[in-house]
Design an enzyme around this catalytic site. Structure first.
Site: not given
Ligand code: GLN
Length: 511
Positions: A83, A158, A182
């Protein structure tokens, strides 16, 4: 199916066996994955950067060592994608933000260094929502990523790039970061396995900081054992990370193998009552309930448990996370690295004006929203009302879990309330935030949690089953996940990915 497609649809565990026996070389395998990336990327767009040359050089180095008769680690020669939230020496790292466009890190994150030491060729950097903020990978400053099961749908976020890369066979393994879900929510959306380790089990050194008290790096894979093998490579104490936990960790791969025996007698499982009914799609609940039945069938004792604070997690998270984001992202000031935008002619050319112009141009709307929210929550006069209160609720949640884990071994619930939605379908931030309602609590409490596929819904999209364990009991989560994965696979007659159409593989030339 061509020979190449057969090779890339193997699990990492199977690839490892073929490399060891000499049936295939690391170069052959790496080249096959690079070819799939070439064929799949026009429709999937999981990658922001490819590091083909470096990957082949790493593969050659492994082949050479093996030819000399050296005994190599299990994942030597098995490729991996990373990532783009994790820094890689010499390979552009952007966090999918314009503010870091062109930045070439001078060092490797600890997790990357450990994978290199083992001999894992790094295929490239995967797409994400800018600075890991989002649940759909539509917030990348560069392009969205598409879900290989249905390219009109999002892969989740994400870490949608890593999840799609693994689901589409572009890579057998990938790294993600999980601050609120994420790794797990994209796993649920793409029919893959995603693991968020206990906070402190995996080094954050070189993982670009989003919200430091919540962030953990973890594996993305197609099977529980594959995820466990990668976990074993990246985890363990690191003196570069002050929150790294000391002590030797048990082998997660061994825990997964134990689970495959499918004997869960004596194991106590709690269902999070609040995360199963209203607000979760009926088909998500249905596949979750099938999983619960399978667990009972393997001898586990299952009971429903109430966590009145579980669903408050999302409210607490959207105070604490932006507060930490606003502080962590203050380092992107145009001074030391990344983008620098000078004020237009006629405006005083001061440092403060330069910073304002850089951030205005460099950050996307979601990142700006969170910096503003976080700055507000931390401001004098508002601090106790928002940040202080959120921290107190977080403490109560941690205590609720600690108490529950005295009576049970793992907690289960669906990973996300829905399956993958269409690109552009969710416009308002609050609805987007709801995606992580079931994953956030594990981050707030530092618990290990993972997601495995639980089936397909009526539109043919995968759903996810989440397993959470007590802090430092990641091995228990792996054992249960592996048992359930085996039971599900038997029920379906084949692994879930065999139900996916893969036109990019079918059209690949033989040589
Ligand atoms: N979707 C969550 C957010 O927008 C989690 C993001 C993540 O785990 N990096 O914060």
């Amino acid at each position: 199916m061509s020979q190449k497609s057969e090779l890339v649809t193997l699990t990492a565990e199977q690839m490892s066996a073929k490399l060891r026996s000499g049936e295939i070389s690391a170069r052959e395998l790496t080249q096959a994955e690079l070819d799939v990336i070439g064929a799949a990327e026009p429709s999937i767009q999981a990658f922001l950067a490819r590091s083909s040359e470096e990957a082949l050089a790493q593969a050659d180095a492994v082949d050479k060592r093996r030819a000399k008769g050296e005994e190599l680690p299990d994942l030597a020669g098995v490729p991996v994608a990373v990532k783009d939230m994790i820094v890689t020496k010499g390979i552009e790292t952007t966090a999918a933000s314009k503010i870091l466009k062109g930045w070439i890190p001078p060092y490797d994150a600890t997790v990357v260094a450990r994978m290199k030491r083992v001999g894992m060729p790094i295929l490239g950097k995967t797409n994400l929502d800018e600075f890991a903020q989002g649940s759909s990978t539509e917030n990348s400053a560069f392009h969205p990523t598409f879900n290989p099961w249905d390219t009109t749908r999002v892969p989740g976020g994400s870490g949608g790039g890593s999840a799609s890369a693994v689901a589409s066979f572009e890579s057998p393994l990938a790294l993600g970061t999980d601050t609120g879900g994420s790794i797990r929510q994209p796993a649920a959306f793409t029919g893959t396995v995603g693991v968020k380790p206990t906070y402190g089990h995996v080094s954050r050194y070189g993982a670009i900081a989003m919200a430091s008290s919540l962030d953990q790096v973890g594996p993305c894979a197609r099977t529980v054992t594959d995820a466990a093998m990668l976990y074993d490579v990246i985890a363990g104490y690191d003196d570069h990370d002050s929150t790294s936990l000391p002590g030797k960790l048990p082998s997660m791969a061994a825990a997964a193998v134990k689970g495959a025996r499918r004997d869960l007698k004596g194991l106590r499982i709690g269902i999070v009552k609040e995360a199963t009914g209203d607000g979760f799609e009926p088909e998500v609940n249905a596949s979750f309930n099938e999983g619960v039945e399978l667990l009972e069938g393997m001898g586990a004792e299952v009971k429903e448990m109430s966590f009145p604070n579980f669903l408050h997690g999302i409210r607490v998270y959207y105070v604490i996370m932006p507060a930490e984001v606003s502080s962590n992202l203050a380092r992107y000031d145009g001074m030391r690295y990344g983008l620098r935008v000078m004020p237009p002619a006629g405006v005083p050319q001061t440092a403060a004006n330069m910073m304002a112009c850089t951030r205005e141009a460099g950050f996307g709307p979601e990142v700006k929203r969170r910096i503003i929210l976080g700055t507000y929550a931390l401001s004098a006069g508002k601090y106790d009302e928002w940040y202080g209160k959120a921290q107190r609720v977080r403490t109560v949640m941690i205590q609720d879990f600690a108490k529950a884990f005295r009576d049970i071994d793992v907690l289960v619930c669906p990973t996300a309330p829905t399956s993958a939605f269409k690109l552009g379908e969710i416009q308002d931030p609050a609805t987007m935030y709801r995606n992580d309602i079931a994953t956030i609590p594990a981050n707030l409490a530092g618990l290990p949690a993972l997601s495995i596929p639980s089936g397909l819904d009526g539109s043919g999209m995968p759903t996810g089953f989440q397993i959470m364990a007590a802090q430092r009991h990641d091995d228990t989560a792996f054992t249960v996940a592996s048992a359930l994965e085996s039971a599900f696979t038997e029920k379906w007659g084949a692994p879930i990915w065999t139900k996916m159409k893969t036109p990019w593989l079918d059209s690949m030339p033989e040589e």
